[in-house]
Motif scaffolding. Structure first.
Motif, mmCIF file in Angstrom:
data_model
loop_
_atom_site.group_PDB
_atom_site.id
_atom_site.type_symbol
_atom_site.label_atom_id
_atom_site.label_comp_id
_atom_site.label_asym_id
_atom_site.label_seq_id
_atom_site.Cartn_x
_atom_site.Cartn_y
_atom_site.Cartn_z
ATOM 1 N N GLN A 97 -74.965 59.479 -22.161
ATOM 2 C CA GLN A 97 -75.387 59.181 -23.466
ATOM 3 C C GLN A 97 -74.810 57.991 -23.901
ATOM 4 O OE1 GLN A 97 -74.771 62.577 -26.295
ATOM 5 N NE2 GLN A 97 -75.866 61.615 -27.804
ATOM 6 N N ARG A 139 -76.620 55.045 -22.515
ATOM 7 C CA ARG A 139 -77.923 54.799 -23.108
ATOM 8 C C ARG A 139 -77.922 54.390 -24.536
ATOM 9 N NH1 ARG A 139 -78.741 59.487 -20.716
ATOM 10 N NH2 ARG A 139 -78.250 60.976 -22.507
ATOM 11 N N GLU A 140 -77.152 54.780 -25.336
ATOM 12 C CA GLU A 140 -77.039 54.366 -26.867
ATOM 13 C C GLU A 140 -76.452 52.847 -26.864
ATOM 14 O OE1 GLU A 140 -75.498 57.153 -29.727
ATOM 15 O OE2 GLU A 140 -76.570 58.963 -28.888
ATOM 16 N N SER A 185 -75.189 50.163 -18.473
ATOM 17 C CA SER A 185 -75.002 51.339 -17.416
ATOM 18 C C SER A 185 -74.014 52.194 -17.403
ATOM 19 C CB SER A 185 -75.066 50.551 -16.104
ATOM 20 O OG SER A 185 -73.967 50.020 -15.797
#
Length: 128
Positions: A5, A8-9, A13
């Motif tokens: 998470q 992603r945020e 990677s």
């Protein structure tokens, strides 16, 4: 937050998050009993800050130093300006070196157009 998470945020990677943790950009994550890393929401902003500094030309070591100075408190634009000055000086030196390389390549191209190709005569004084 789990590492995926955070990645992603932050737009990086999972390997980058791990790398940043190893290099000191991020503090060591807490671990669940299962071994999973758990990060606070501030990890995302810290990664974004690190990437922004890298985009300005900071090396990773310089990023770590700048973030640690911020963490220690008391960092101001005035006290930290030298970091940007060092980056600009390094970029100026690279630009000057690239200009020298380009001038040499352009001169070689002109020689080649005039029938004095440095590529085919490298190391041979007869063909210069």
């Amino acid at each position: 937050m789990k590492i995926g998470q955070v990645a992603r945020e932050a737009g990086v990677s999972v390997d980058t998050v791990r790398f940043y943790e190893r290099r000191g950009v991020l503090p060591e994550a807490r671990r669940r009993p299962s071994g999973y890393r758990m990060f606070g929401a501030e990890a995302v902003e810290r990664i974004r800050s690190a990437k922004a500094l890298q985009e300005l030309g900071f090396t990773l070591d310089e990023v770590v130093d700048a973030l640690h100075a911020h963490d220690a408190g008391g960092a101001t634009c005035e006290s930290e300006r030298w970091r940007l000055e060092a980056v600009v000086d390094r970029i100026d030196a690279r630009i000057a070196e690239l200009a020298r390389v380009r001038d040499n390549a352009a001169a070689s191209l002109e020689d080649c157009r005039a029938g004095r190709c440095r590529l085919t005569s490298a190391g041979s004084a007869d063909h210069r």
